[in-house]
Scaffold this active site. Structure first.
Site, PDB file in Angstrom:
ATOM      1  CB  SER A 122      -0.958   0.112   1.330  1.00 53.78           C
ATOM      2  OG  SER A 122      -1.857   1.109   0.834  1.00 53.78           O
ATOM      3  CG  HIS A 125      -5.924  -2.706   0.228  1.00 52.17           C
ATOM      4  ND1 HIS A 125      -5.314  -2.050  -0.903  1.00 52.17           N
ATOM      5  CD2 HIS A 125      -4.996  -2.010   1.265  1.00 52.17           C
ATOM      6  CE1 HIS A 125      -3.811  -1.198  -0.346  1.00 52.17           C
ATOM      7  NE2 HIS A 125      -4.329  -1.012   0.518  1.00 52.17           N
TER       8      HIS A 125
END
Length: 698
Positions: free
Chosen positions: A550, A666
């Site tokens: 991320s 994610h």
């Protein structure tokens, strides 16, 4: 390896993006490209050793001896659990007596695998909100693919079934957003209500009150924010005697405004937009992210302030300082039991827990009974009914322990006791953890932890993995990982965790010092640690891998493009990489407060200095690189990882590999086997790249 000039980075023509076609996330051609890349990547590691590693890591993730963490609601303790037989998981509950036993009996409320088979959708459990003080109903969030967008459905806990909309049950269609109880027959809903109802950041811009029996589209508007804001949410405080309704206007990640319903009118609280604000019983708490002068006093960044809420509404601004930070100590989090405020502090990145008594002028005492040299985190409290507290304690080489105690002065008071312990997946006694400090380019001392075999011989290079994040005020702390133990340490590797600026290890100021035009400081910190490991004789660049996901993917993307000479491998997960386009991809617009707005020319001037997609050159030798993403990731998305890999390959860089999972959001993977395969790929790729290098003296 050819180095890169760090002060005058090369930028690629942003108007000529040869990989723009890959931005069609679900397009036939981009999906085919991603599938081909993924197959090639898996073929590159295929073999008995990779399968054996995957199986060993699955043993860790699937272990029935893992701690089942719980949260107390009424008389029961609730848990969500995945294992080999239940890859999508079980939502279940038990009693305290049963939980203490070695062979806990669980009452299964919802079998998500069974639900998926019955409905033909591979649902992913995303949480449940029980009706406060009643607990017979729940709002269950389910994602169809592991992304952030979820469907919210009312669940009858007694009957063990979802309440159909035809019977008056609450059903909120799939969207990013939130839903929370007001009372048994009404909820607050922030969701996609149709055209114009979502912000440019892809989150709801309206919150509404939905009554039982109403269609979602008929819910009454409570509040709305501008399309350029991040989002809006509302909640009802069910604390007996202190019931209130609160609305949060979220302008960006670090600025918001709190409004409280007073006599039927939403009253905005006159507080700094960059402060963290919370209400508990009679108290208003404020933690400013920048120095704040109010009521004739100046309160430093990161101070925790308290004031009776009614006094604040009456105009009083004489806040009490409940906690004041210093150069070594920051407030990581706080939580309430029935009568006590519990503060978790970080002292040079080591945790300490204080218990404060508001009835005694906020008198503070350290919480006894915590294991030495551990990272402690409050995982559950019962703020309405008792002073019960649950604490997770762990360390790099110490398996997690779950402790329970009861604070306060009542008859139920109990010292901390270990209720559950996680198994050891590697022999921690063979390794030592040490803390070191590197000096960054501007002279700032930056800490990092090193985990290595006891008696590590310095001056002989060792395969080393450096992990970091450095963003959004998120602190990286020592934590046990059977996966890292088996996949890296047992093979003879050294694991290093960086505590760079941009994180929250030293409070808000540590974070804000690396925002926007100062972003480079986080990368300079990470590079300084890499150099320090070489200077100390732990490793050499050819045997040093870095890993991040991320925002951490952006971090290691900058290591790849700006400091390639420092690393022998890069593992870049679910990353941001195209910082010119990031605000137009998935939820990217919500992070402008962190990175800046590339559509503003002056801001693009500094953003382009840390946009890896635009820093690639065809005259640089880059280390082997693995980029991984998930098609269903609706937060960062797979687009930036796809384009980075494609551009590297287009420049003739043969050492890049790309892997894209179908679902998982994610997190990159949605079930335990997919997670084990992803972990095996990450660590095996890095190991193959750095472990076979000559072990020369630095």
């Amino acid at each position: 390896m050819v180095g890169v000039t760090h002060d005058t980075p090369h930028t690629h023509d942003t108007l000529d993006d040869e990989n723009a076609w890959l931005e069609d996330i679900h397009g036939e051609a981009p999906l085919a490209w991603a599938a081909e890349q993924t197959a090639t990547t898996l073929e590159s590691v295929a073999g008995p050793e990779f399968e054996a590693l995957t199986d060993r890591l699955l043993e860790v993730i699937d272990s029935d001896d893992r701690i089942p963490y719980v949260s107390k609601r009424g008389e029961f303790y609730y848990n969500f659990w995945r294992d080999r037989e239940h890859p999508r998981g079980l939502w279940r509950r038990t009693t305290l007596e049963q939980y203490r036993s070695a062979d806990t009996e669980w009452d299964v409320l919802l079998d998500v695998d069974e639900l998926g088979r019955a409905e033909g959708t591979e649902w992913v459990f995303a949480g449940a909100r029980l009706l406060p003080h009643d607990h017979t109903l729940a709002l269950v969030s389910l994602s169809p693919d592991g992304g952030d967008a979820t469907t919210v459905r009312e669940f009858d806990v007694v009957a063990r079934r979802f309440v159909p909309e035809a019977e008056g049950g609450f059903v909120v269609p799939t969207s990013k957003g939130s839903a929370s109880w007001i009372d048994r027959d009404s909820i607050y809903v922030a969701t996609d209500f149709g055209e114009g109802s979502m912000t440019t950041s892809s989150y709801p811009r309206t919150v509404r009150r939905l009554e039982r029996g109403q269609k979602t589209g008929d819910a009454r508007l409570v509040h709305e924010v501008a399309p350029t804001d991040l989002t809006v949410a509302a909640s009802h405080d069910h604390t007996p005697g202190f019931e209130r309704d609160v609305v949060a206007e979220v302008f960006d990640f670090y600025r918001s405004r709190t409004l409280v319903l007073v006599d039927g009118v939403l009253v905005p609280l006159d507080l700094p937009e960059d402060a963290d604000v919370s209400l508990h019983r009679e108290w208003l708490f404020v933690q400013p992210r920048s120095d704040w002068t109010v009521g004739g006093a100046t309160h430093a960044t990161g101070t925790l302030l308290a004031l009776p809420f009614d006094d604040f509404l009456a105009g009083d601004r004489a806040f009490e300082r409940v906690f004041v930070p210093d150069a070594h100590t920051a407030l990581s989090s706080w939580a309430w039991t029935r009568t006590r405020l519990v503060l978790t502090l970080l002292v040079d990145v080591a945790t300490r827990i204080l218990v404060l008594d508001p009835a005694d002028g906020w008198a503070a005492t350290a919480l006894d009974g915590l294991p030495a040299l551990s990272t402690a985190r409050v995982v559950a409290t019962d703020s309405d009914e008792s002073d019960e507290i649950w604490i997770h304690a762990t360390g790099f080489t110490t398996p997690a322990r779950l402790l329970r105690g009861v604070l306060g002065d009542g008859p139920d008071r109990a010292p901390l006791e270990v209720v559950k312990s996680a198994p050891a997946f590697f022999d921690g006694s063979e390794y030592t953890t040490t803390q070191h400090w590197a000096t960054s380019d501007d002279g700032t001392r930056v800490p990092y932890f090193q985990v290595a075999a006891a008696g590590l011989e310095e001056g002989i290079a060792h395969p080393t993995l450096l992990s970091g994040y450095g963003g959004f005020q998120a602190a990286r702390l020592p934590e046990y990982s059977g996966v890292i133990g088996r996949a890296w340490l047992e093979r003879g590797g050294v694991f290093v965790l960086a505590n760079i600026r941009g994180g929250g290890e030293f409070g808000p100021a540590w974070h804000t010092s690396a925002l926007k035009e100062n972003r480079h400081r986080a990368y300079e910190d990470f590079a300084a640690i890499a150099r320090d490991l070489v200077t100390r004789g732990v490793t050499v660049p050819a045997q040093l891998a870095c890993e991040g996901r991320s925002n951490g993917g952006l971090l290691v993307g900058n290591m790849l493009t700006t400091y390639p000479e420092l690393f022998g491998a890069v593992v870049c997960g679910v990353p941001l990489l195209d910082m010119k386009r990031y605000t137009h991809l998935s939820a990217g617009a919500s992070w402008i407060a962190e990175y800046g707005d590339p559509d503003v020319p002056d801001q693009w001037e500094y953003i382009k200095t840390f946009s890896p997609y635009h820093l690639l050159r065809d005259d640089v030798e880059y280390p082997p690189t693995l980029i991984y993403a998930a098609t269903s990731d609706d937060r960062v998305g797979p687009v930036q990882g796809r384009k980075m890999a494609a551009r590297m390959q287009g420049l003739g860089i043969e050492s890049v590999r790309y892997y894209e999972n179908d679902d998982g959001g994610h997190g990159g993977a949605v079930d335990n086997r997919a997670s084990a395969r992803l972990f095996a790929l990450m660590y095996d790729f890095a190991w193959r790249a750095v472990a076979d290098q000559p072990k020369w003296t630095p």
